[in-house]
Design a protein around this motif. Sequence first.
Motif, PDB file in Angstrom:
ATOM      1  N   HIS A  68       0.902  -1.230  -0.091  1.00 23.29           N
ATOM      2  CA  HIS A  68      -0.015   0.074   0.142  1.00 23.29           C
ATOM      3  C   HIS A  68       0.939   1.427  -0.130  1.00 23.29           C
ATOM      4  O   HIS A  68       2.246   1.320   0.114  1.00 23.29           O
ATOM      5  CB  HIS A  68      -0.734   0.063   1.169  1.00 23.29           C
ATOM      6  N   HIS A  70       1.066   5.698   1.333  1.00 22.62           N
ATOM      7  CA  HIS A  70       0.371   6.500   2.359  1.00 22.62           C
ATOM      8  C   HIS A  70       0.789   8.110   1.454  1.00 22.62           C
ATOM      9  O   HIS A  70       1.559   8.227   0.946  1.00 22.62           O
ATOM     10  CB  HIS A  70       1.068   6.535   3.723  1.00 22.62           C
ATOM     11  N   HIS A 107       5.096  -0.315  -0.025  1.00 27.00           N
ATOM     12  CA  HIS A 107       5.386  -0.947   1.204  1.00 27.00           C
ATOM     13  C   HIS A 107       4.371  -1.933   1.625  1.00 27.00           C
ATOM     14  O   HIS A 107       3.081  -1.427   1.674  1.00 27.00           O
ATOM     15  CB  HIS A 107       6.116   0.038   1.975  1.00 27.00           C
ATOM     16  N   LEU A 129      -1.982   7.695  10.840  1.00 25.67           N
ATOM     17  CA  LEU A 129      -2.474   6.892   9.462  1.00 25.67           C
ATOM     18  C   LEU A 129      -3.711   6.491   9.745  1.00 25.67           C
ATOM     19  O   LEU A 129      -4.702   6.507   8.822  1.00 25.67           O
ATOM     20  CB  LEU A 129      -1.565   5.684   8.780  1.00 25.67           C
TER      21      LEU A 129
HETATM   22 FE   FE2 Z   1       2.195   1.689   5.586  1.00 26.28          FE
END
Ligand code: FE2
Length: 381
Positions: A68, A70, A107, A129
């Motif tokens: 994924h 961010h 990552h 997050l």
């Molecule tokens: Fe992550």
Amino acid sequence: MSESKLVSLVKRDDIPSIRTIEVNGVEHWLGHVKDFTKHEGLTEFLPKDNRISMAWVRLEAGEQLDEHIHPVESMILICEGGASTLGDVETDMGAGDALLVPPGRPHGFIGAEPTGFWGLSLQFDSRGLYEDIADPWATFHEDENYELKHADTIVDKLFQKNEIFKDRFDKHRLFALVNKGLLTDSETRNRFLDCFQVWSNHFQKMVFNRYLTSADGAHLELAWDHLIEEFGHNMDLAASRDSSARIFDPVLEATSSWFCSILNRLSDMQKLVLIHLVVEASATVFYKHVAPVMSQTQHARHFHEHDDGDHEHVKMGYDFVRRQTPSLHEAEGLLEIQEQGWSMLMSVMSRIADLVVYGSERQSNSNAAQATKQPAAELES
Ligand SMILES: [Fe+2]
Ligand SMILES: [Fe+2]
């Protein structure tokens, strides 16, 4: 004596775990994410203007957190056990190792045999997050926006990149703070409006300058249409305020005035990209976060009007750009001003956040320091 707090212990087990996260209708396994803000004692202990977000993360042996990305920097420190990583870097990590993940870089993790791992996930800009479960800052491989799709034309590329910049801007620390209630008290709100007024004044100058310096017929026409819609909005904002302070902050001044002054060196197309694709698009994000807070105040009208109007101003630009076929050479200049514009806007908002959060504290801290730090200063001398 009874006022002072005692040392306290927070057990990892006492912080609640998020086990899965839903992104675009798909559920993803997280293992354990124990965000520090979900524990009352930790929240109380950490400073209110703390910018570092922390969460314990855990995967058991064989468990996987899929690849994924961010929108913000993230660092994962392994504290116990081991992991293998997925994405940009495929390697093994053990206790003490740190994985440094820039925004937008893929990552993921698999818990290593025999025990998996416990790690600490850190972000450096106000919001974790998975702190807001309804708005997780993670995009998984199968999602739209995961990576730049193949762009057939320069215009496609410009539009795609704009979405990425806009998404990063949406995650700006200033808005994270606003959404946590930064502007609920009127004193802080006033300080924010003092700063915002500086930006709003420079925005007017930019819109005027664009009209003054546009050469070509169609560009001039668009510049005029935009100017008459924006005309005097900064004055309206100032008029809606009972008391205001004129702020001169060198960094806010330099970053805000850049937009007006750079126009003199730009082509008409670059001006259009900077004003409509960058600044107006940023305004839609800005008002999305700020307008709800202002809706109960006397500034409601200014903030409400922009919430609607700026979407139209973004569309003006997109419609115009869509009809163009810039040369390769021209395209470089467009992508360059797009990147510079977004980066300057991030800086404007960072400065506003700093001035709002630290502005008055710095003042009162320095007074307090003079009153209380005297003995320490004597010791040093
Ligand atoms: Fe992550
Ligand atoms: Fe606008």
